[in-house]
Write a protein that holds these residues in place. Structure first.
Motif, PDB file in Angstrom:
ATOM      1  N   ALA A 200       0.644   7.203 -11.729  1.00 16.99           N
ATOM      2  CA  ALA A 200      -0.541   6.482 -11.261  1.00 16.99           C
ATOM      3  C   ALA A 200      -0.798   5.286 -12.171  1.00 16.99           C
ATOM      4  CB  ALA A 200      -1.750   7.393 -11.263  1.00 16.99           C
TER       5      ALA A 200
ATOM      6  N   ALA B 164       0.830  -1.207   0.000  1.00 14.91           N
ATOM      7  CA  ALA B 164       0.000   0.000   0.000  1.00 14.91           C
ATOM      8  C   ALA B 164       0.868   1.262   0.000  1.00 14.91           C
ATOM      9  CB  ALA B 164      -0.925  -0.007   1.212  1.00 14.91           C
ATOM     10  N   LEU B 165       1.941   1.242   0.778  1.00 17.48           N
ATOM     11  CA  LEU B 165       2.848   2.392   0.806  1.00 17.48           C
ATOM     12  C   LEU B 165       3.534   2.564  -0.546  1.00 17.48           C
ATOM     13  CD1 LEU B 165       4.142   4.642   2.469  1.00 17.48           C
ATOM     14  CD2 LEU B 165       5.868   2.989   3.199  1.00 17.48           C
TER      15      LEU B 165
ATOM     16  N   ALA C 177       8.945   3.906  -3.758  1.00 15.58           N
ATOM     17  CA  ALA C 177       7.915   2.959  -4.198  1.00 15.58           C
ATOM     18  C   ALA C 177       8.558   1.655  -4.645  1.00 15.58           C
ATOM     19  CB  ALA C 177       7.099   3.563  -5.339  1.00 15.58           C
TER      20      ALA C 177
ATOM     21  N   VAL D 263       1.956   6.795  -6.863  1.00 14.69           N
ATOM     22  CA  VAL D 263       1.019   7.839  -7.269  1.00 14.69           C
ATOM     23  C   VAL D 263       1.616   9.217  -6.989  1.00 14.69           C
ATOM     24  CG1 VAL D 263      -1.230   8.866  -6.765  1.00 14.69           C
ATOM     25  CG2 VAL D 263      -1.018   6.399  -7.048  1.00 14.69           C
ATOM     26  N   ARG D 264       2.270   9.378  -5.851  1.00 11.88           N
ATOM     27  CA  ARG D 264       2.872  10.679  -5.515  1.00 11.88           C
ATOM     28  C   ARG D 264       3.987  11.045  -6.486  1.00 11.88           C
ATOM     29  NH1 ARG D 264       0.640  14.477  -2.999  1.00 11.88           N
ATOM     30  NH2 ARG D 264       2.520  15.210  -2.013  1.00 11.88           N
TER      31      ARG D 264
ATOM     32  N   ARG E 207       1.077   4.141  -2.892  1.00 14.34           N
ATOM     33  CA  ARG E 207       0.903   5.555  -2.542  1.00 14.34           C
ATOM     34  C   ARG E 207       2.081   6.387  -3.048  1.00 14.34           C
ATOM     35  NH1 ARG E 207      -1.820   9.817  -2.324  1.00 14.34           N
ATOM     36  NH2 ARG E 207      -1.402  11.215  -0.626  1.00 14.34           N
TER      37      ARG E 207
END
Length: 111
Positions: free
Chosen positions: A41, A29-30, A89, A36-37, A33
């Motif tokens: 995406a 999940a991290l 990521a 996306v940051r 995230r």
């Protein structure tokens, strides 16, 4: 015949499985995230499935790609911060893969 259960060993396996599953889900999940940051995406293109699964149309896919591109342009992060988020990521995804591989090796070799 008397069956004896080692409850401490059972609790050890339960705790290891719970912690391992939580770690994998958390790092995945991290990683998403941070991906996306970083402005990347994940947009999944439609696939052909049976009627039981809802598939997005080409129009919905184009709209999602447009929204992802717009969100990437509006990001308040600098290019350095975006690249750092991308590295983070990939690091999170690598930790997920390492946890899965180590669990498999533990079962195969440690057995």
């Amino acid at each position: 015949m008397n069956v004896v259960i080692d409850w401490f060993a059972f609790l050890q396996v339960f705790a290891a499985a719970l912690i391992g599953a939580a770690a994998i889900v958390t790092f995945y999940a991290l990683g998403l995230r941070l991906l996306v940051r970083s402005g990347r995406a994940p947009v999944v293109s439609p696939a052909e499935f049976t009627d039981a699964i809802t598939v997005i149309t080409e129009k919905e896919l184009k709209r999602a790609e447009k929204q992802a591109a717009k969100a990437a342009r509006k990001s308040p992060l600098t290019e350095g911060q975006k690249s750092l988020a991308l590295v983070g990521a990939y690091g999170c995804f690598a930790l997920c893969a390492a946890a899965v591989v180590s669990g498999i090796l533990l079962l195969v070799i440690g057995h």
